[in-house]
Design an enzyme around this catalytic site. Structure first.
Site, short mmCIF file in Angstrom:
data_model
loop_
_atom_site.label_atom_id
_atom_site.label_comp_id
_atom_site.label_asym_id
_atom_site.label_seq_id
_atom_site.Cartn_x
_atom_site.Cartn_y
_atom_site.Cartn_z
CG ASP A 42 -2.18 0.73 0.87
OD1 ASP A 42 -2.32 1.70 0.08
OD2 ASP A 42 -2.85 0.97 2.00
CG ASN B 46 -7.67 -1.98 -5.90
OD1 ASN B 46 -6.83 -2.72 -5.77
ND2 ASN B 46 -7.98 -0.91 -5.20
C1 FPP Z 1 -2.04 0.13 -3.13
O1 FPP Z 1 -1.21 1.52 -3.45
C2 FPP Z 1 -1.46 -0.60 -4.54
C3 FPP Z 1 -2.05 -1.10 -5.51
C4 FPP Z 1 -3.71 -0.92 -5.41
C5 FPP Z 1 -1.47 -1.71 -6.64
C6 FPP Z 1 -0.44 -2.76 -6.20
C7 FPP Z 1 0.22 -2.52 -7.57
C8 FPP Z 1 1.66 -2.85 -7.37
C9 FPP Z 1 2.60 -2.89 -6.44
C10 FPP Z 1 2.17 -2.78 -8.95
C11 FPP Z 1 3.02 -4.01 -9.23
C12 FPP Z 1 2.43 -5.23 -9.01
C13 FPP Z 1 2.42 -6.46 -9.82
C14 FPP Z 1 1.72 -7.74 -9.60
C15 FPP Z 1 3.35 -6.38 -11.07
P1 FPP Z 1 -2.44 2.84 -3.54
O2 FPP Z 1 -2.63 3.04 -4.91
O3 FPP Z 1 -3.74 2.44 -2.97
O4 FPP Z 1 -1.90 3.90 -2.58
P2 FPP Z 1 -2.61 4.96 -1.91
O5 FPP Z 1 -3.27 4.46 -0.71
O6 FPP Z 1 -1.43 5.92 -1.25
O7 FPP Z 1 -3.37 5.75 -2.86
#
Ligand code: FPP
Length: 235
Positions: free
Chosen positions: A14, A62
């Site tokens: 996250d 998401n």
């Molecule tokens: C959460 O951070 C992250 C995600 C929803 C995406 C996770 C994906 C990756 C780490 C990319 C790589 C993955 C693979 C399998 C290649 P957020 O966007 O919710 O962050 P925030 O809470 O700060 O908005």
């Protein structure tokens, strides 16, 4: 200290969006950096002889995000599954996916299928990527499968136990020993509810794109200091 390596580590990666926004960048830049971090950490995990790594790549919630961000993530997944995770394959790790196939494009599904097919006989570890995943959905899907088995007289109600239930989940994985969540959020967010029953939980304020091997070692140290009783009493 006597190092006790967990068998199954799960990570809620996250903070990508906040990492990018803190730098005046688009949220997608955070995901790009997040993918690089995942590549490094996954290699580190299997070098440490940890057998199973589960990661939360995309939740069923998401889809509420902007189309631009979703499209970017899907392209990032395709790119990662096509090449970036080659080292994982070379290490003899089997890649599996957990989640629903609905809503995913054919292109994404094809790259997922190819990666699973190419690694299906690997025995050195398991990399479980949760994509379009929700823990409650996983339990509901297993319940439907088991109900059908009962209805078709393939099993009896009394045959239903934890082992049978686990076999009917998206993947039959061992219990999670250590859950890591980055970015200072103290939630489980519908992640691997069944497998998490006795997991040790580790939360860090570090945002996922800033996470590294040293941070991972801190989580392992914390895990080693925990006393796991599984509902029993201290010996
Ligand atoms: C959460 O951070 C992250 C995600 C929803 C995406 C996770 C994906 C990756 C780490 C990319 C790589 C993955 C693979 C399998 C290649 P957020 O966007 O919710 O962050 P925030 O809470 O700060 O908005």
């Amino acid at each position: 200290m006597n190092e006790n390596v967990p068998n199954h580590v799960a990570i809620i990666m996250d903070g990508n969006g906040r990492w990018a926004q803190n730098r005046g960048l688009k949220r997608t830049k955070g995901h790009q950096k997040g993918a690089e971090v995942l590549k490094k950490i996954s290699e580190y995990v299997y070098d440490k002889k940890i057998k199973v790594l589960s990661v939360f790549a995309f939740s069923t919630e998401n889809w509420k995000r902007d189309k631009e961000e979703i499209d970017y993530l899907m392209k990032l997944f395709i790119k990662a599954f096509k090449g970036n995770f080659n080292v994982i394959k070379e290490k003899g790790v089997k890649v599996v996916f957990s989640g629903l196939k609905n809503k995913l494009s054919k292109k994404v599904i094809d790259t997922m299928d190819k990666m699973q097919e190419e690694t299906k006989n690997n025995k050195n570890g398991i990399f479980n990527i949760c994509l379009n995943y929700g823990g409650q959905d996983e339990i509901i899907e297993a319940t439907k499968k088991i109900s059908a088995l009962v209805k078709d007289n393939k099993i009896d109600v009394k045959d239903i136990d934890k082992e049978l239930f686990s076999k009917n989940l998206f993947n039959d994985l061992p219990p999670i020993d250590l859950l890591i969540r980055t970015s200072g959020e103290y939630r489980i967010s519908n992640f691997m509810l069944w497998q998490m029953a006795y997991a040790e939980l580790y939360f860090t304020d570090t945002l996922w794109p800033d996470f590294n091997e040293e941070e991972f070692d801190k989580a392992l140290d914390a895990f080693n200091k925990r006393e796991r009783r599984f509902g029993g009493v201290k010996k």
